[in-house]
Design a protein around this motif. Structure first.
Motif, PDB file in Angstrom:
ATOM      1  N   ASP A 531     -10.596   0.325  -5.749  1.00  0.00           N
ATOM      2  CA  ASP A 531     -11.810   1.060  -5.927  1.00  0.00           C
ATOM      3  C   ASP A 531     -11.783   0.442  -3.876  1.00  0.00           C
ATOM      4  O   ASP A 531     -12.507  -0.787  -3.508  1.00  0.00           O
ATOM      5  N   LYS A 532     -11.272   1.633  -2.897  1.00  0.00           N
ATOM      6  CA  LYS A 532     -10.970   1.446  -1.996  1.00  0.00           C
ATOM      7  C   LYS A 532     -12.693   1.698  -1.015  1.00  0.00           C
ATOM      8  O   LYS A 532     -13.081   0.796   0.106  1.00  0.00           O
ATOM      9  N   GLU A 533     -13.698   1.648  -1.382  1.00  0.00           N
ATOM     10  CA  GLU A 533     -14.783   2.104  -0.434  1.00  0.00           C
ATOM     11  C   GLU A 533     -15.218   0.694  -1.510  1.00  0.00           C
ATOM     12  O   GLU A 533     -15.759   0.124  -0.363  1.00  0.00           O
ATOM     13  N   ARG A 534     -15.455   0.410  -2.922  1.00  0.00           N
ATOM     14  CA  ARG A 534     -16.352  -1.250  -2.353  1.00  0.00           C
ATOM     15  C   ARG A 534     -15.203  -2.283  -1.482  1.00  0.00           C
ATOM     16  O   ARG A 534     -16.146  -3.119  -1.216  1.00  0.00           O
ATOM     17  N   THR A 536     -14.144  -1.719   1.052  1.00  0.00           N
ATOM     18  CA  THR A 536     -14.304  -1.694   2.005  1.00  0.00           C
ATOM     19  C   THR A 536     -15.480  -2.123   2.523  1.00  0.00           C
ATOM     20  O   THR A 536     -15.644  -2.695   3.788  1.00  0.00           O
ATOM     21  N   ARG A 537     -16.741  -1.875   1.516  1.00  0.00           N
ATOM     22  CA  ARG A 537     -17.868  -2.365   1.591  1.00  0.00           C
ATOM     23  C   ARG A 537     -18.147  -4.353   1.727  1.00  0.00           C
ATOM     24  O   ARG A 537     -18.338  -4.815   2.278  1.00  0.00           O
ATOM     25  N   HIS A 541     -18.789  -6.292   5.163  1.00  0.00           N
ATOM     26  CA  HIS A 541     -19.795  -6.951   4.768  1.00  0.00           C
ATOM     27  C   HIS A 541     -21.157  -7.661   6.278  1.00  0.00           C
ATOM     28  O   HIS A 541     -20.771  -8.378   7.061  1.00  0.00           O
ATOM     29  N   PHE A 571      -4.279   2.096   4.578  1.00  0.00           N
ATOM     30  CA  PHE A 571      -4.974   2.057   4.303  1.00  0.00           C
ATOM     31  C   PHE A 571      -5.196   0.484   5.254  1.00  0.00           C
ATOM     32  O   PHE A 571      -6.591   1.117   5.926  1.00  0.00           O
ATOM     33  N   ASP A 574      -6.338   2.452   8.348  1.00  0.00           N
ATOM     34  CA  ASP A 574      -7.303   3.639   8.838  1.00  0.00           C
ATOM     35  C   ASP A 574      -8.480   2.656   9.531  1.00  0.00           C
ATOM     36  O   ASP A 574      -8.880   1.120  10.170  1.00  0.00           O
ATOM     37  N   ARG A 576     -11.133   2.335  10.425  1.00  0.00           N
ATOM     38  CA  ARG A 576     -12.335   1.439  10.317  1.00  0.00           C
ATOM     39  C   ARG A 576     -12.517   0.839   9.183  1.00  0.00           C
ATOM     40  O   ARG A 576     -13.323  -0.635   9.744  1.00  0.00           O
ATOM     41  N   VAL A 577     -11.471   0.022   9.361  1.00  0.00           N
ATOM     42  CA  VAL A 577     -11.166  -1.558   8.381  1.00  0.00           C
ATOM     43  C   VAL A 577      -9.344  -2.134   9.078  1.00  0.00           C
ATOM     44  O   VAL A 577      -9.522  -3.138   9.158  1.00  0.00           O
ATOM     45  N   TYR A 676     -13.338  -7.826  -7.293  1.00  0.00           N
ATOM     46  CA  TYR A 676     -14.540  -7.211  -6.810  1.00  0.00           C
ATOM     47  C   TYR A 676     -15.906  -8.529  -6.511  1.00  0.00           C
ATOM     48  O   TYR A 676     -16.371  -8.863  -5.863  1.00  0.00           O
TER      49      TYR A 676
END
Length: 882
Positions: A531-534, A536-537, A541, A571, A574, A576-577, A676
Motif C-alpha cells: 500500500d504505497k500511499e499508506r 508514504t504517510r 508523518h 518508489f 519519487d 516526494r519520498v 503498517y
C-alpha cells in the motif's frame, strides 16, 4: 595497448616493519579493532582508497612513508604490541584446549562450504550461507577449535551490482588476482605449486592449485582452476560463484568435494597439520567429499568394500542443511552424474550404481530420475542438523521420505541455531560502551566466547550513554547512505548539479528501519510497497516520521527478483519520498557493517517458514537494534515480546507459500497491513515517546533487554560450542570406533537386517492392568509376541510408545520405553517381549508398540529407516485408554 601478461609487484617492507606483512596476511585483522586501527594509521588515505584491505594498502604506500614509519618509535611500539598479541592469540590455549570432553574431541575437523564471507577484502561470498561459514571459521579460531576450511577461489567472485537509470539491476564481474588478495599459495618442497587433479570424461583432467587464507588460527584452503595446465574450459570452472549451467555447477561441486578432500590431504602432508577425524558438509554442494573418502578406503591398504567404506565414512561426517524448500537444492540428471563418474571419469573402481543410489530420490514424492545433493549429503552423514529450531522441524518434514514409517518428529535431523561472530559485526562504539562498563578483556570474552554474566552488566549502563551511542551510529549511517547514494546516481548517469538533494537524504533524529538481504521472492523485498500511499504517510508523518534503508541483490538469472528491485528503486526515486527511503546497490560486508549498527529497527518479512535462520537480525540485535520480523527462523525461537515485534502471519500455522496466486496476494495484503499497523501504533510511538530529558526511556529499555537476553544466544561462539559438543565430539568418537573391522561387521549386520526385515512382525499384544485399575500412577503389564525371521532379539529394540492422544487417537507427546525379551522362541519362532507401561499422564492416553533395528554403532534408531508396527496401528494410535 593491452598487456600480454599481468603480475603483481609486492612492496618490500623495511626490516622494522616486517611484522606488518604478517598482520596483513592473517585475516584476524578483519575482526580485531586494535590491529585494524594500526594498519589504518600506516596511511589513512591509502586505507580508504584500498577499501580497508591491508594487502592492497601495503602494496601502494610510498617508500618515503614506510621509511618514516620505520623510524617512528611510537608506531614501532604499537606494531610490536600488535604482533605479540597475534602471536599469543595463535599459540596460547583457548576454550577447546581446556574443554571438559578432553581427549574425546576430534584432533581436527574439515569444514567444507561453497562460499566463505570472511571480509570484503576477500570477496568469495554471495549471502547468508557464506557469511555464516565465515563466522563459523572465525568463532572456531577464537575458541581454538582445530578447523580446516575448504572452498573454491572464484576469479570473479560474486557479481558487483549497480543500477541503470531506470532502476534495473546490472551485474559486473571484476577480475580478482590471487596475488593481490590476502592469500598464500601452497607449494611443494621444491617450490612448485601444490595441485589437485580430477579425471574428466574423454581423458581430460581438471587441475586446481591450492591457496591458503589464514583466518586467525584456522587455515582456509581455496581451490583455483585458473592454471596453465588446464584447457580453457577447465580454467573457467572456478570463474564465478553460482554461475553457469548444470555441468558447470557439477564440476564446481566435484572440485569442492573430491578436490577438497585431496587438498586437505596435501595440506596436512606439507604442513604436518593433524588429519581431520570429522568432515562437516555445510549444505549439499560439497557432498561429493563422502564419495572421495569412500574411494580412499576402497583403494587403501586395508581395502574396504563399498558398504563397509560407507559405514566408516558416515561415522565421521556431519551434514548441515540450510534449505527449507526442495527447489533450493542442487539436483542433477542421473545421466550427467553417470557420465562423470562412469568409465573414464572420477572415482575409478567405485560402483557407479551405488553412487547413483546415494543421490536418487527413490522415495514417495521424489523424482527417481534426478540426483539430489542434499539427499546424498544425508545418506553420507550419520549426523545432520538444520539451522534453527523451526528449520529443523521443516527439514524433518521435507526429508521424511528418506525414513519411511517414522513420524517427522523422529527423523534424525536435529537443530543447532546459527550464530554470528560478534567481534566482526559489533560496531567499535558499542564495543567501547561495553569495555567502559566491564573492561576490554571481559568485553572481548563476552563477544567471542559468550556466557551471560558479562552481558548482564549492560543493565548498569546509563540510559543517556546508550542513547548517545545509538544516535551516533544513526548519524554515521546517514553520512554513509548519502555518500553511497551520490555514487550510485553518478553510475546511473546523473551529474553533480542534479544531486544536491542527496545532502538532505535521511535525518539522524528520525526512526530508521533497515532491510537488506538477497532478493528471492520468498523474502518479499516489496511487501512494504503493498500500500504505497499508506507507506508514504508513515514516511512523511509530521510528528513520527519513519525512514527506510534498503539493499539487496537479485540472482543474475532471476528476472523476477530484478523486477522487485526495480519496483523498490522506482518508489525510492519519487521526489516526494526520496529523502525518507533509499535503495543502496552492491550490498556486501562493508555496507552491512555500517547498516546493522545504524538502524533502530531491523525488518524481516519472509514467507513463513521459508527463512531457515535469518542471521542479519542477529547482527542488528548485537548493536542494540530491535527486530520487527515475521516469526520465522531464529526469531520464532527467541522473540519474547520485549526485544522487538512479531509481524502476524495469515497462514494456518503450517506456513509455506500460498496454494495459488490469489491466496498469495491476499496473504501479502494481510501481512503488509499488519506491518503498517505495528509501525504506526507501536514502533514509532515508542521511539518518539521521550521524557523531559529527551530520552525515550521505554525504547532504551527494549534495547537494553535485547542486549542482555539475546547477546549470549546469537553468538557464533555459542553455535560452534554446540557443534563441538553435539556433533563433532560424537562424530569423532564414532570415527574412532568404526575401524575397518567394525565397518565390515556393521555393513554385514545392516545387510542381514534389511534382508530379514520383511519377516519381522508383531503378532500379538497383550495388556494386563496392574491391580485391576487404569489410574494415574498405575501400570499395565505388556506382553508382545514378535516374529523376527532370521534375526535375534539383540538385533532389535521392541518399544512401547505412549502418551496423550488427540481426537483422531494420534499420540501427540510420545515417549518410548524398551521391552525386555523373555525366555526362548515359541514353536512358531516368535519371541516374547515384556515390560510395564507406566500411566504417568491423566486424560486421553494411548499406546502402541513397534520394532526397530538396534545396534550399538547406530546414531539413531531411525538410521536404517526400518520399522515394524502392529497391523491395526496407523501412525501410533493403537491401544487408546480413556
Amino acid at each position: 595497448m593491452k598487456a600480454i601478461r599481468r603480475f603483481t609487484v609486492r612492496t618490500v617492507l623495511p626490516e622494522p616493519l616486517r611484522p606488518l606483512g604478517e598482520l596483513a596476511q592473517n585475516l584476524r585483522w578483519s575482526w580485531h579493532q586494535e590491529t585494524r586501527e594500526l594498519l589504518q594509521s600506516v596511511d589513512p588515505g591509502g586505507w580508504r582508497a584500498a577499501g580497508g584491505d591491508p594487502v592492497r594498502l601495503l602494496g601502494s604506500v610510498p617508500a618515503q612513508r614506510l621509511a618514516a614509519l620505520a623510524e617512528d618509535r611510537r608506531f614501532l611500539r604499537r606494531l610490536t604490541a600488535a604482533a605479540e598479541d597475534l602471536s599469543d592469540y595463535l599459540t596460547n590455549p583457548r576454550w577447546y584446549q581446556s574443554a571438559s570432553q578432553g581427549s574425546e574431541l576430534p584432533s581436527a575437523i574439515a569444514y567444507f562450504s561453497p562460499e566463505f564471507g570472511i571480509t570484503a577484502a576477500l570477496p568469495q561470498y554471495s549471502g547468508g550461507l557464506g557469511i555464516l561459514a565465515g563466522d563459523h571459521l572465525k568463532a572456531a579460531s577464537d575458541l581454538g577449535v582445530p578447523l580446516i576450511g575448504v572452498g573454491l577461489l572464484y576469479r570473479h567472485g560474486y557479481f558487483r551490482q549497480s543500477l541503470s537509470r531506470e532502476g534495473w539491476q546490472q551485474e559486473h564481474y571484476p577480475v580478482l588476482d590471487p596475488n593481490e588478495l590476502p592469500l598464500t599459495p601452497l607449494c611443494e618442497p621444491g617450490g612448485s605449486p601444490a595441485l589437485v587433479t580430477l579425471a574428466l570424461p574423454g581423458g581430460r583432467s581438471l587441475r586446481a592449485r591450492i591457496w591458503t587464507a589464514q583466518v586467525g588460527r584456522v587455515p582456509l584452503l581455496l581451490l583455483d582452476s585458473d592454471v596453465e595446465e588446464n584447457n580453457a574450459s577447465e580454467r573457467e570452472v572456478t570463474d564465478r560463484l553460482y554461475g553457469g549451467g548444470s555441468e558447470h555447477r557439477l564440476l564446481q561441486e566435484m572440485l569442492l568435494g573430491i578436490g577438497g578432500v585431496r587438498a586437505v590431504r596435501t595440506y596436512c602432508r606439507l604442513t604436518g597439520h593433524p588429519e581431520p577425524e570429522v568432515f562437516h558438509t555445510n549444505e549439499g554442494h560439497a557432498g561429493f567429499l563422502g564419495l572421495e573418502r569412500i574411494r580412499e578406503l576402497h583403494d587403501g591398504p586395508d581395502a574396504l568394500e563399498f558398504d563397509a567404506a560407507l559405514e566408516a565414512v558416515r561415522a565421521g561426517t556431519v551434514f548441515t542443511t540450510h534449505t527449507p524448500v526442495p527447489a533450493g537444492i542442487d539436483r542433477f540428471a542421473l545421466e550427467l552424474i553417470g557420465r562423470h563418474f562412469g568409465d573414464g571419469g572420477e572415482l575409478p573402481g567405485v560402483d557407479l550404481d551405488r553412487v547413483l543410489e546415494l543421490g536418487r530420490e527413490n522415495y514417495p514424492g521424489g523424482d527417481p530420475g534426478v540426483f539430489n545433493m542434499a539427499v546424498m549429503g544425508l545418506r553420507l552423514a550419520q549426523r545432520a542438523n538444520g539451522v534453527s529450531t523451526l528449520h529443523g522441524a521443516v527439514s524433518r518434514q521435507m526429508f521424511a521420505g528418506l525414513w519411511p514409517g517414522f513420524d517427522p518428529e523422529e527423523v534424525p535431523i536435529r537443530s543447532i541455531t546459527n550464530g554470528v561472530h560478534a567481534p566482526t559485526w559489533v560496531a567499535p562504539e558499542v564495543f567501547r560502551l561495553g569495555a567502559h562498563q566491564v573492561g576490554v578483556q571481559r568485553t572481548e570474552d563476552a563477544l567471542a566466547v559468550g556466557g551471560s554474566h558479562s552481558w548482564e552488566s549492560v543493565a548498569n549502563i546509563p540510559d543517556a550513554a546508550i542513547w548517545e551511542v545509538r544516535r551516533n551510529l544513526r548519524e554515521q549511517l546517514v553520512e554513509e547512505v548519502r555518500a553511497r547514494l551520490r555514487a550510485s546516481w553518478r553510475q546511473r548517469g546523473a551529474g553533480d548539479i542534479e544531486l544536491g538533494w542527496t545532502d538532505e537524504v535521511l535525518d539522524p533524529d528520525v526512526l530508521t528501519i533497515g532491510f537488506a538481504r538477497r532478493v528471492p521472492s520468498y523474502k518479499r523485498l516489496t511487501l512494504m510497497l503493498r500500500d504505497k500511499e499508506r507507506l508514504t504517510r508513515l514516511l512523511l508523518h509530521p510528528q513520527r516520521p519513519v525512514q527506510i534503508v534498503v539493499a539487496g541483490k537479485a540472482h543474475p538469472a532471476d528476472d523476477s527478483g530484478k523486477r522487485l528491485v526495480q519496483e523498490l528503486v522506482r518508489f525510492a526515486d519519487d521526489p516526494r519520498v526520496r529523502h525518507r527511503i533509499v535503495f543502496l546497490p552492491d550490498y556486501g560486508m562493508a555496507m552491512a557493517q555500517r547498516l546493522y549498527p545504524g538502524c533502530d529497527v531491523w525488518l524481516n518479512n519472509p514467507l513463513r517458514p521459508l527463512e531457515a535462520c535469518g542471521t542479519s537480525g542477529m547482527k542488528a540485535a548485537l548493536n542494540g537494534c530491535l527486530n520487527l520480523s515475521v516469526l520465522d527462523g531464529w526469531w520464532d525461537e527467541w522473540f519474547d515480546g520485549n526485544n522487538g515485534w512479531a509481524i502476524p502471519t495469515a497462514d494456518d500455522g503450517s506456513g509455506g507459500p500460498a496454494s495459488n496466486e490469489e491466496d498469495g496476494a491476499r496473504r501479502d495484503d494481510i501481512e503488509a497491513a499488519a506491518l503498517y499497523d505495528l509501525i504506526e501504533t507501536q514502533v514509532a510511538p515508542r521511539f518518539y515517546d521521550t521524557d523531559g530529558t529527551g530520552l525515550p526511556r521505554r525504547w532504551i529499555e527494549m534495547v537494553r533487554h535485547t542486549l542482555v537476553t539475546l547477546g549470549p544466544k546469537v553468538l557464533a561462539g555459542r553455535m560452534v560450542r554446540d557443534y563441538v559438543s553435539e556433533l563433532y565430539a560424537p562424530a569423532a568418537r564414532a570415527h574412532r570406533t568404526v575401524t575397518a573391522e567394525a565397518a565390515r561387521d556393521l555393513s554385514a549386520w545392516k545387510a542381514r537386517v534389511r534382508e530379514q526385515w520383511s519377516r519381522v512382525a508383531i503378532d500379538h499384544v497383550e495388556a494386563g492392568s496392574a491391580g485391576g485399575t487404569v489410574e494415574l500412577g498405575s501400570a499395565l503389564a505388556l506382553r508382545v509376541r514378535v516374529a523376527l525371521g532370521g534375526l535375534d532379539p539383540a538385533d532389535v529394540d521392541v518399544q512401547v510408545v505412549s502418551g496423550r492422544v488427540d481426537d483422531s487417537d494420534r499420540i501427540t507427546d510420545a515417549s518410548a520405553v524398551s521391552l525386555k525379551p523373555g525366555g526362548r522362541p515359541d514353536l512358531d519362532g516368535r519371541w516374547l517381549f515384556e515390560g510395564p507401561l507406566e500411566l504417568d499422564r491423566s486424560g486421553p492416553f494411548g499406546y502402541t508398540v513397534r520394532v526397530l533395528p538396534a545396534h550399538p554403532l547406530l546414531a539413531s534408531a531411525a538410521e536404517l529407516g526400518l520399522i515394524a508396527v502392529p497391523a491395526e496401528a496407523e501412525g501410533m494410535t493403537a491401544g487408546v485408554l480413556r
